[in-house]
Each structure stands twice: as structure tokens, then as C-alpha cells.
Write a protein that holds these residues in place. Sequence first.
Motif, PDB file in Angstrom:
ATOM      1  N   UNK A  18       1.024  -1.125  -0.115  1.00 27.82           N
ATOM      2  CA  UNK A  18      -0.379  -0.153  -0.128  1.00 27.82           C
ATOM      3  C   UNK A  18       0.583   1.582   0.674  1.00 27.82           C
ATOM      4  N   UNK A  19       2.320   0.946   0.770  1.00 31.47           N
ATOM      5  CA  UNK A  19       2.798   2.549   1.188  1.00 31.47           C
ATOM      6  C   UNK A  19       3.285   2.473  -0.789  1.00 31.47           C
ATOM      7  N   UNK A  24       3.506   5.932  -5.215  1.00 27.27           N
ATOM      8  CA  UNK A  24       3.536   5.826  -6.483  1.00 27.27           C
ATOM      9  C   UNK A  24       2.080   6.880  -7.652  1.00 27.27           C
ATOM     10  N   UNK A  25       0.932   6.907  -6.687  1.00 27.03           N
ATOM     11  CA  UNK A  25       0.598   7.822  -7.275  1.00 27.03           C
ATOM     12  C   UNK A  25       0.152   9.180  -6.626  1.00 27.03           C
ATOM     13  N   UNK A  26       0.181   8.895  -5.067  1.00 30.74           N
ATOM     14  CA  UNK A  26       0.589  10.738  -4.821  1.00 30.74           C
ATOM     15  C   UNK A  26       1.545  11.354  -4.627  1.00 30.74           C
ATOM     16  N   UNK A  27       2.970  10.310  -5.958  1.00 31.08           N
ATOM     17  CA  UNK A  27       4.245  10.839  -5.868  1.00 31.08           C
ATOM     18  C   UNK A  27       4.495  11.705  -4.623  1.00 31.08           C
ATOM     19  N   UNK A  28       4.531  11.329  -3.604  1.00 30.59           N
ATOM     20  CA  UNK A  28       5.045  11.928  -2.293  1.00 30.59           C
ATOM     21  C   UNK A  28       5.670  10.751  -1.573  1.00 30.59           C
ATOM     22  N   UNK A  72      10.066   6.551  -3.020  1.00 26.29           N
ATOM     23  CA  UNK A  72      10.497   7.859  -2.505  1.00 26.29           C
ATOM     24  C   UNK A  72       9.723   7.891  -4.114  1.00 26.29           C
ATOM     25  N   UNK A  73       8.895   8.480  -4.070  1.00 29.11           N
ATOM     26  CA  UNK A  73       9.178   9.183  -5.816  1.00 29.11           C
ATOM     27  C   UNK A  73       9.731   9.055  -6.791  1.00 29.11           C
ATOM     28  N   UNK A  74       9.637   8.716  -8.033  1.00 28.60           N
ATOM     29  CA  UNK A  74      10.969   8.740  -8.509  1.00 28.60           C
ATOM     30  C   UNK A  74      11.985   9.782  -8.826  1.00 28.60           C
TER      31      UNK A  74
END
Length: 253
Positions: A18-19, A24-28, A72-74
Motif C-alpha cells: 500500500x505504501x 506512486x499515485x500521490x508522488x510523495x 520515494x517517488x522517482x
Amino acid sequence: MVDKHSAKQTMFLARLQDAIDLCNRWHKPQFIGFLDENERLAAEKLTSQIGFKNYMLWGGHAASERVVFGVFPDYMQPEEQTFPIKSFTACFRPCDQLSHRDFLGAFLSLGIERATLGDFLIEDGRCVLFVRAEISDYIFMQMKKVGNIGITLKAGAKNPLPAGRGYTEFSFVIASSRLDCVIAAFAGYSRQKANAAIKAGLVTHNYEVSQSTSKTVVDGDKIAIRGKGKFVVDNFGAITKKGKLSIYGRKYK
């Protein structure tokens, strides 16, 4: 009947997934933990299986046993300072000889969850501790005593940090290097009670719950027995004339 450990492990893996999905969805960045050694291993296995690489495990200092899992996001480079971790220093009289168990008990008695607490690094007169940032204000206001011993709590920590819990060395003579024989010696159990503890999921072998009583223990293995502590096997000695085996290691305080 669903095995309690398996159900707990399944729920934990779902939280990790989930994390990653939320990141990936919120970019946070997303954070879970503090994790124990078994959870840390599970997190590393999951990220390897799904090919997710932009994560970091950090517990507030380089040799952390308990760590926070951060994804972490990309576009973000994982960095220590982004983790929601705060450090405190508890000062007390060196003659009071407070232990890891004393500090943990004091925190739990305040209703603080174990998952929000990192390492406690203790030496005479000082304990450096790491906690989740969201509970730091509560701890600072509430933590005045450990047991019946008064402490002074300060934000932050000065280097060099205390070495940690330390350990006591041990040696035993056992029938074989089977896990049940080792557990019986470490915990002071009968062979029958050692078998029951293993089958009940109370033993971890190299950070994973092991329910195989006949599993072989080797040099360097790390073993934890719920209610009895954590142990490291340094080495096995020569077989005695009676066909038994010497085992040498350390128990963490």
C-alpha cells in the motif's frame, strides 16, 4: 485455522505494498515503522520481488537495529533527513544502571506503541533514543521517570553515541546443532519445551520465524526467543569424547 504469524505477515506485506502504491499515485514519500529485524527482511524481499528500488531503510543512526521503511517517488533521492525520526537524550545518575528493558517498559506504560520506537542506546548515565516524529512532543512532556528513577530528557543527541545494549558471553555443551537443542540451552528449557516454543512461532532464526525444530544452526546465526532475549552464535567447538558439541556466543542485554 489461520496461523497467527502468517496472518500478521500477510497484513504487514499488504501495508508495505500500500505504501508503495500510494507513493506512486500521490508522488510523495511514504513511511512505515519502526520495523524489527524480521519486518526489515520482509520489506527487502518484497521490494526485490516487485523490482522497486527507490526506497531506504533508516533508523536515526548508521548501526540501527530498528528502522523506518521509506519509499520515494522517482523524482526524489532517498535521504536520511526526510525521515520522520527524532532523537532524544535521557540523562540519569550513572549509579542507577537503567537497562533497555527499563526504558521500553516506561514507554509502553505511557500507551506508546512499539512500532513508533526505534533503538535505545544506553551507557552509564545516558540513553540516546530514536522515536517517530509524531509522538516526540508527547514523549517530551510525559517522560519524566523510568520506573522510579528520575530522568532529564533533552532533544537531540551528541556524538559519539553510546555503544548500545552490550552483551554477555556464554558457552554451553549441547547434544547437536539442531535448533531445538540450541533453544533449550539458550532459554534454559527442556527439549520438549524448546520444541513447543519453536512450533508456537516464538523463535526467530536469522530474523525469520522458524518452526522447524530440526533446522541446523551454524556459526554467525542470530536467534531470538520471545521472552528470553536475542543471541548470536559465534562458533561451535570440537565434539567432546561423549559426542556432544560446545557452542559459544553472546546474549544481548
